[in-house]
Write a protein that holds these residues in place. Sequence first.
Motif, short mmCIF file in Angstrom:
data_model
loop_
_atom_site.label_atom_id
_atom_site.label_comp_id
_atom_site.label_asym_id
_atom_site.label_seq_id
_atom_site.Cartn_x
_atom_site.Cartn_y
_atom_site.Cartn_z
N ARG A 46 0.84 -1.19 0.00
CA ARG A 46 0.00 0.00 0.00
C ARG A 46 0.89 1.25 0.00
NH1 ARG A 46 -5.25 -1.60 1.23
NH2 ARG A 46 -5.36 -3.76 2.03
N ARG A 47 0.42 2.29 -0.67
CA ARG A 47 1.24 3.48 -0.85
C ARG A 47 1.71 4.06 0.48
NH1 ARG A 47 1.69 8.02 -4.29
NH2 ARG A 47 3.02 9.51 -3.21
N SER A 48 0.81 4.22 1.42
CA SER A 48 1.18 4.83 2.69
C SER A 48 2.19 3.98 3.45
CB SER A 48 -0.06 5.07 3.56
OG SER A 48 -0.75 3.85 3.80
N ASP A 49 2.02 2.65 3.39
CA ASP A 49 2.94 1.75 4.08
C ASP A 49 4.32 1.74 3.42
OD1 ASP A 49 0.97 1.06 5.91
OD2 ASP A 49 0.33 -0.70 4.77
N CYS A 50 4.33 1.71 2.08
CA CYS A 50 5.61 1.72 1.37
C CYS A 50 6.40 2.98 1.69
CB CYS A 50 5.37 1.63 -0.14
SG CYS A 50 4.81 0.01 -0.71
N GLU A 51 5.72 4.10 1.67
CA GLU A 51 6.41 5.35 1.94
C GLU A 51 6.91 5.40 3.38
OE1 GLU A 51 5.93 9.98 0.56
OE2 GLU A 51 4.30 8.55 0.22
N ALA A 52 6.12 4.85 4.30
CA ALA A 52 6.53 4.81 5.70
C ALA A 52 7.79 3.97 5.88
CB ALA A 52 5.39 4.26 6.56
N VAL A 53 7.87 2.83 5.21
CA VAL A 53 9.06 1.98 5.30
C VAL A 53 10.28 2.69 4.73
CG1 VAL A 53 10.13 -0.13 4.41
CG2 VAL A 53 7.81 -0.21 5.33
N LEU A 54 10.11 3.33 3.57
CA LEU A 54 11.24 3.98 2.91
C LEU A 54 11.80 5.15 3.71
CD1 LEU A 54 9.92 3.97 -0.77
CD2 LEU A 54 11.65 2.48 0.23
N ARG A 55 10.97 5.73 4.57
CA ARG A 55 11.40 6.88 5.37
C ARG A 55 11.74 6.51 6.82
NH1 ARG A 55 10.39 11.47 2.47
NH2 ARG A 55 8.82 11.34 0.81
N ASN A 56 11.61 5.23 7.15
CA ASN A 56 11.78 4.79 8.54
C ASN A 56 13.26 4.61 8.89
OD1 ASN A 56 11.66 3.54 11.05
ND2 ASN A 56 9.91 2.25 10.50
N PRO A 57 13.79 5.34 9.86
CA PRO A 57 15.20 5.19 10.24
C PRO A 57 15.51 3.84 10.89
CG PRO A 57 14.07 6.65 11.77
CD PRO A 57 13.11 6.39 10.65
N LYS A 58 14.47 3.06 11.22
CA LYS A 58 14.68 1.74 11.80
C LYS A 58 14.88 0.67 10.73
CE LYS A 58 11.98 2.77 15.97
NZ LYS A 58 10.82 2.35 16.81
N VAL A 59 14.86 1.10 9.47
CA VAL A 59 15.00 0.19 8.34
C VAL A 59 16.34 0.43 7.66
CG1 VAL A 59 14.06 -0.41 6.08
CG2 VAL A 59 12.51 -0.02 7.99
N SER A 60 17.01 -0.64 7.29
CA SER A 60 18.34 -0.56 6.68
C SER A 60 18.30 -0.92 5.20
CB SER A 60 19.31 -1.49 7.40
OG SER A 60 20.55 -1.56 6.72
N SER A 61 19.20 -0.30 4.42
CA SER A 61 19.36 -0.64 3.01
C SER A 61 20.49 -1.64 2.79
CB SER A 61 19.65 0.63 2.20
OG SER A 61 18.55 1.50 2.22
N ASP A 62 21.18 -2.01 3.85
CA ASP A 62 22.28 -2.96 3.75
C ASP A 62 21.73 -4.38 3.82
OD1 ASP A 62 24.56 -4.44 3.83
OD2 ASP A 62 25.37 -3.57 5.67
N ARG A 63 21.60 -5.02 2.65
CA ARG A 63 20.98 -6.35 2.58
C ARG A 63 21.99 -7.48 2.62
NH1 ARG A 63 19.01 -1.87 -0.18
NH2 ARG A 63 19.03 -2.78 -2.25
N GLN A 64 23.27 -7.18 2.74
CA GLN A 64 24.28 -8.24 2.73
C GLN A 64 24.04 -9.23 3.86
OE1 GLN A 64 26.36 -8.79 0.44
NE2 GLN A 64 26.50 -6.88 -0.70
N GLY A 65 24.09 -10.50 3.52
CA GLY A 65 23.92 -11.53 4.53
C GLY A 65 22.49 -11.81 4.92
N SER A 66 21.54 -11.11 4.29
CA SER A 66 20.13 -11.30 4.66
C SER A 66 19.50 -12.47 3.94
CB SER A 66 19.34 -10.03 4.33
OG SER A 66 19.30 -9.83 2.92
#
Length: 419
Positions: A46-66
């Motif tokens: 959902r648009r609102s949820d996607c945007e919330a995830v992309l702006r959330n400082p608790k979320v990382s873009s470092d996917r190595q090892g995931s």
Amino acid sequence: MTTSLSPDLARLADPAVRPDPYGVLRTLREASPYTDPASGIVVVGRRSDCEAVLRNPKVSSDRQGSGITTVPQMPNLMNLDAPDHTRLRRLAGKAFKPRLVQQWRPRIEEIVRELLTDIAAGENTADLVSAFAYPLPVRVICDMLGVPREDHPVFEKWARSIAYTVDPQLVPGRLSTEVVQEVEEARAGFVGYFGRLIAERRHTPRADVLSELISAEEQGDQLTESELIITCILLLVAGHETTANLILNGILGLLRHPGQLRLLRERPELAEAAVEEVLRYDAPAQMITRIAREPFTIGDTPVTPGTPLLVLLAAANRDPDVHRDPDTFDISRGDPGHLGFAAGPHFCLGSVLARLEGSIALNAFAQAFVEPRLDAESLRYRPHVAVRGPDRMRVSFKEIRVDAVRVTGTSERSVASRG
């Protein structure tokens, strides 16, 4: 994360779905946010949820090892977090300010005319992937980086190989050993090439983006040799694959909606709006992945540290809670709101350039091609899931009016960069 997926989510990687994934994306969006029971991936559509995830400082873009990516990635703007990402983006962004990018308009228009001239010299049919949409962004970004014309073909080959690194691993074993080897060879080729080119530009700066990246400085801080190389690779790969698919998806949309093609031909000032609609309706960037680094909740779904998140940008862009008639292609809708370039700290650094190339290319197609027709049987899609676009698309036409594509003038920068 396990390597298995529930059937609904696995359908995203089904080649049969590639031509039209939007029914599957609609189903996933309506069910989201939820945790995929087989893999543990949190699906967000959902648009609102996607945007919330992309702006959330608790979320990382470092996917190595995931486990969500298979091919090892070099640290770059797409997979770093603050403060490293903030510093790198601040320095690299100095070379991509709108004012500087706009200076390349004459050269982009010139390349478009060159490609159209070549198409017009042949028969009244052409594969617009190989003859137009793929060579255009390669020539542009190579010119901007100061890469000589004779090296453009090998750069295109390398860029197409490295595009596999952005795909989430939705199907176990989908990437063959041969593909992984091609990625590594392409990466090694880029590293060696840009290392030599950077040394040349340090000795003799030119009016190109590479020289500006080398000289970019803030409070005494500059990009290191390794950061320069990695940034050049990212700019070329991201600027090539996504922009080519933006152009192709736009041309396909215009061909399938003749009324919209006629509207753009009659009102060329809608070219920029047409790009925004393509980015919403059929964006090249279909999805991105993130990793939770702290616990949080999205909707009613709890997310624990280390959990992979699949952010379905293409589903969000057709969210009926945000867009009226979301499955309708309408270049005059006047709604620039979309996640075609993501959002938050990782909003696409090259968005200004992609928009410029896209608007010039789509307007050129509308003005120059007389009675274009899609050969539907020729349409084939690239194997990628995250970045989607045709791999083959033949179009027939009555004639091509190259003179209908204007060139605004020749800037000192564009001439100096031609090598």
